[in-house]
Scaffold this motif. Structure first.
Motif, PDB file in Angstrom:
ATOM      1  N   THR A  38      36.408  26.712  11.502  1.00  0.00           N
ATOM      2  CA  THR A  38      36.436  27.517  12.726  1.00  0.00           C
ATOM      3  C   THR A  38      37.882  27.717  13.175  1.00  0.00           C
ATOM      4  N   CYS A  40      38.963  26.629  15.891  1.00  0.00           N
ATOM      5  CA  CYS A  40      39.327  25.354  16.531  1.00  0.00           C
ATOM      6  C   CYS A  40      39.516  24.260  15.490  1.00  0.00           C
ATOM      7  N   HIS A  42      37.488  23.042  13.100  1.00  0.00           N
ATOM      8  CA  HIS A  42      36.364  22.183  12.718  1.00  0.00           C
ATOM      9  C   HIS A  42      35.631  22.780  11.521  1.00  0.00           C
ATOM     10  N   CYS A  59      31.321  26.195  19.176  1.00  0.00           N
ATOM     11  CA  CYS A  59      31.522  25.168  18.154  1.00  0.00           C
ATOM     12  C   CYS A  59      30.684  23.932  18.497  1.00  0.00           C
ATOM     13  N   VAL A  61      31.139  20.986  17.687  1.00  0.00           N
ATOM     14  CA  VAL A  61      31.956  19.782  17.892  1.00  0.00           C
ATOM     15  C   VAL A  61      32.695  19.829  19.230  1.00  0.00           C
ATOM     16  N   CYS A  62      33.402  20.926  19.502  1.00  0.00           N
ATOM     17  CA  CYS A  62      34.266  20.963  20.696  1.00  0.00           C
ATOM     18  C   CYS A  62      33.816  21.983  21.730  1.00  0.00           C
TER      19      CYS A  62
END
Ligand SMILES: [Zn+2]
Ligand SMILES: [Zn+2]
Ligand SMILES: [Zn+2]
Ligand SMILES: [Zn+2]
Lengths: 105, 105
Positions: A38, A40, A42, A59, A61-62
Motif C-alpha cells: 500500500t 502506507c 503495508h 488499510c 493495519v493502519c
C-alpha cells in the motif's frame, strides 16, 4: 491454505522467527501470496487485501484511506517467501538429520 | 560502507545466500538502506536511487520511465535487513562456536 505444511522451527533456528513473521500477511497470517504494497507501506496477499477493500476502503493495519488503485506489486517479497522457505527447510533438515557424532566405520 | 563487516557465510548456511541477495541494493550491492520501491517493483537504497534519478529518469534495473514522486517506502525490507542480519550472525556464531563434541569434564 495447503501450499505447504510448516514444521515448527527447531530450537537452533529460533532466531529465524522474526524473519518468518515479516513475510506473513496480517490478514491471513500465512506467508504472503502475490504481495501487494500500500501507499502506507503495508503488505498483504493480493486476494486478502482485495477482499478487504471491497468492504472497507482503508488499510487493515493502519486505517489509512486507500483504494485498489493505490496497490503496487512487491515482488521481492514473493521471492523472499520462496527462498526463505527453502533455506528454512534445508536448515531444519540439517539440524534434525545430522547425528551428533558420525564416525566413519 | 561501515555499517557492519560481513563475514562469509559458513558452508552450513550457504542456503541463506539467496535470501541475502534479495535484500541487497542493485546499485551499491550493500544491504538496502532505507528501501524505496518503484512502480515497476524494483527496490533501492533511498540515497542510491535519488542520486541515479538526478542523472536519468528511469529505473536502473528495467529502464522503465519514472520520477522521484513514484518512489514509495518499502519498510518491511528495512526490517528484514535488520532481522536477517541478526539471525545470520547468531547462526554463524552457533556454527563456529559449538565444538563438534563438548563433554562435561
Ligand atoms: Zn493473506
Ligand atoms: Zn497501512
Ligand atoms: Zn544502495
Ligand atoms: Zn524497474
Amino acid at each position: 491454505m495447503d501450499r505447504q505444511i510448516e514444521p515448527d522451527l527447531p530450537p537452533g533456528l529460533a532466531c529465524l522467527k522474526n524473519v518468518d513473521a515479516l513475510l506473513r500477511c496480517p490478514i491471513c497470517f500465512d506467508f504472503l501470496n502475490i504481495s501487494l504494497i500500500t501507499k502506507c507501506s503495508h503488505n498483504f496477499c493480493s486476494l486478502c487485501i482485495r477482499k478487504f477493500l471491497s468492504y472497507k476502503l482503508q488499510c487493515p493495519v493502519c486505517n489509512a484511506q486507500m483504494t485498489e488503485q493505490d496497490l503496487r506489486n512487491n515482488r521481492v517479497l514473493d521471492e523472499l517467501v520462496v527462498t526463505f522457505q527453502a533455506a528454512r527447510q534445508q536448515l531444519s533438515k540439517a539440524t534434525f538429520d545430522s547425528p551428533p557424532i558420525s564416525p566413519k566405520t
